[in-house]
Design an enzyme around this catalytic site. Structure first.
Site, PDB file in Angstrom:
ATOM      1  CG  HIS A 129     -24.751  13.732 -16.298  1.00 54.76           C
ATOM      2  ND1 HIS A 129     -24.294  13.927 -15.108  1.00 54.76           N
ATOM      3  CD2 HIS A 129     -24.179  12.249 -16.761  1.00 54.76           C
ATOM      4  CE1 HIS A 129     -23.600  12.828 -14.743  1.00 54.76           C
ATOM      5  NE2 HIS A 129     -23.560  11.909 -15.441  1.00 54.76           N
ATOM      6  CG  ASP A 136     -20.987  11.073 -13.578  1.00 58.86           C
ATOM      7  OD1 ASP A 136     -21.974  10.355 -13.341  1.00 58.86           O
ATOM      8  OD2 ASP A 136     -20.481  11.331 -14.708  1.00 58.86           O
ATOM      9  CD  GLU A 196     -21.009   5.525 -16.817  1.00 53.97           C
ATOM     10  OE1 GLU A 196     -20.633   5.696 -18.254  1.00 53.97           O
ATOM     11  OE2 GLU A 196     -21.579   6.476 -16.308  1.00 53.97           O
ATOM     12  CG  HIS A 199     -24.329   7.458 -14.291  1.00 55.99           C
ATOM     13  ND1 HIS A 199     -23.973   8.355 -15.282  1.00 55.99           N
ATOM     14  CD2 HIS A 199     -25.577   7.258 -14.186  1.00 55.99           C
ATOM     15  CE1 HIS A 199     -25.123   8.711 -15.868  1.00 55.99           C
ATOM     16  NE2 HIS A 199     -26.044   7.977 -15.188  1.00 55.99           N
TER      17      HIS A 199
END
Length: 217
Positions: A129, A136, A196, A199
């Protein structure tokens, strides 16, 4: 061997490195920037988040604008949880993970795990990130009256294998929603992180060796 990341000083302005405000580009996106508030696993606003805004490097933001247009045609809107994340925020996560006495949000975010294991695969000491190419997000379904977030099988930031994108225990409706989000993102160059469902990282990353530490303002 991959070169080490170079950290950009917090004195640098976001615009100087072409990190752009996604909320200004996608007017109908729902900005639920969790780390700017207290509804997150840390339980407090996270260091480096001085405003509930989503910044991404310009090519990444432009690709996300295309995703928003694609899903809008199907009656959906983007719900953004996190975008660019300053290095100092990642360091805040790591400090929190080492504080085993702070268990205030265990029931919501890691009910089936001991906090001592969160640094082993759930919370990273460096984050993609911080390179400005990862987002996200989820999807809202919209009618003429209102928008509501789709059921994705788990909430955002649930530290559990149930959050794995293709976990076989997820109910059919939630599986279809995850597939819808992944297909929309892949169509515009984003790759999902399989552990995830929320993500995604744009490929190729515009600055793969640069970690930014500029506060979100």
């Amino acid at each position: 061997m991959q070169a080490a990341e170079v950290k950009v000083s917090p004195a640098t302005r976001l615009a100087e490195v072409d990190l752009v405000d996604v909320g200004a580009l996608i007017a109908d996106a729902q900005l639920e920037i969790r780390y700017a508030g207290s509804h997150n696993f840390v339980g407090t606003p996270v260091t480096g988040y001085e405003a509930p805004k989503c910044y991404l490097l310009r090519p990444v933001a432009e690709a996300l604008v295309q995703v928003a247009a694609d899903v809008r045609e199907q009656g959906y809107r983007l719900r953004l949880f996190d975008c660019y994340r300053p290095v100092r925020a990642v360091q805040h996560f790591v400090r929190w993970a080492h504080d085993l006495d702070d268990q205030r949000n265990k029931a919501e975010f890691y009910p089936n795990l001991d906090k001592s294991v969160l640094l082993d695969g759930y919370i990273a000491e460096t984050s993609g990130h911080s390179r400005g190419a990862t987002v996200d997000l989820s999807l809202d379904h919209c009618t003429a009256d209102a928008c509501a977030e789709l059921d994705m099988g788990t909430s955002f930031d649930r530290f559990d294998t149930l959050a794995n994108t293709d976990d076989p225990r997820i109910q059919q409706a939630a599986r279809e929603h995850r597939d819808l989000l992944r297909a929309a993102m892949q169509r515009r160059g984003f790759r999902n992180y399989p552990l995830e469902w929320w993500h995604f990282t744009f490929q190729p990353e515009p600055t793969p060796q640069t970690a930014y530490d500029i506060p979100v303002r």
